[in-house]
Write a protein that holds these residues in place. Structure first.
Motif: not given
Ligand SMILES: N[C@@H](CCC(=O)N[C@@H](CS)C(=O)NCC(=O)O)C(=O)O
Length: 269
Positions: A142-155
């Motif tokens: 859940k935390v990862v999904f929400v961070m991906m939506y609002f920020l960008s963590i892919k790199n």
């Protein structure tokens, strides 16, 4: 993995694709019915065997092996010692939920997929994100999904998996048998690796499997791709080419050069 196992055994099955909450606003895997009746942890796959819902791909495949399908093949050995060794390999090459993401070969692959998942998550409606926040039973995801939506963590996420991934490749290269599989006969862990390697190809990381450092892995990957179950269980179900092209245009993946360098460093030190 489960589909490949079903095809390897020659067992017939029905299937229903569940629209996952990280890809579709329908978010079927966290619907009330799915969580209550099918899987309280909100993940797929789930296989119904004689009215029993069996969960977790590693366990499902072990259970499937008890059945005799149209093909005379066993995915698990009978010898208890060999079973124990295989079990270690199976859990190292799958999404084992008792280890942290990125700490084993199997859990490093999803971290390389973050570029893909982030593209999909950013297309979701805010309503779906709220649904995930309130209803997804898995805190870490859940935390990862929400961070991906609002920020960008892919790199940032991929590098966390470099070490386990590279160690895994060296272990696989050392383990591969003269028969061209992990052990003497094709088995459960080979199915897991077929799926891991296929995902690496999709993500543009396939060239690591062709490195001169890993001659056995490159021919092993060819053996795996030649099995009918590769087409029947994996290729026939691919429906995400467009999203992959969007996430990794021209198959360019920023992790590839770093991984190749890590393999070289490890080889020469
Ligand atoms: N340990 C589980 C992991 C299953 C898993 O992570 N499934 C992913 C799809 S590959 C999923 O359901 N994701 C949806 C979500 O986490 O919301 C297994 O091997 O079956």
């Amino acid at each position: 993995m489960v589909r490949v196992a079903l095809h390897e055994k020659g067992l017939e099955y029905d299937h229903k694709v569940i629209k996952l909450c990280d890809q579709h606003d329908e978010a079927e895997n966290i619907s009330e019915d799915f969580l209550k009746e099918i899987n309280p942890t909100g993940v797929v796959p789930v296989l119904k065997i004689n009215n029993e819902f069996v969960r977790d791909s590693a366990y499902i495949i072990e259970r499937l092996d008890e059945y005799q399908g149209n093909n005379a093949i066993n995915l698990w050995p009978l010898d208890p010692k060999k079973k124990e060794t295989l079990r270690k390999w199976v859990y190292d090459t799958t999404i084992d939920e008792s280890v942290k993401l990125g700490q084993s070969f199997g859990t490093s692959i999803p971290l390389f997929s973050t570029g893909l998942i982030e593209v999909l998550i950013k297309k979701l409606s805010l309503k779906t994100i709220l649904n995930i926040i309130f209803n997804h039973p898995r805190r870490e995801r859940k935390v990862v999904f929400v961070m991906m939506y609002f920020l960008s963590i892919k790199n940032k996420i991929g590098p966390l998996a470099y070490e386990s991934f590279v160690n895994g490749l060296f272990e696989i290269e050392n383990q591969l048998s003269d028969q061209g599989f992990l052990f003497d006969d094709f088995g459960h862990a080979d199915i897991n690796l077929m799926c891991c390697f296929n995902r690496l190809e999709e993500l543009g990381l396939g060239p690591v499997l062709q490195m001169d450092t890993f001659p056995k892995i490159s021919s092993y990957w060819k053996n795996l791709q030649a099995r009918p179950s590769y087409k029947e269980g994996i290729l026939n179900f691919v429906d995400h080419e467009q999203t992959i092209e969007e996430a990794f245009p021209d198959k360019f993946n920023p992790h590839l050069a770093n991984l190749v360098a890590k393999v070289h460093n490890r080889k020469y030190t």
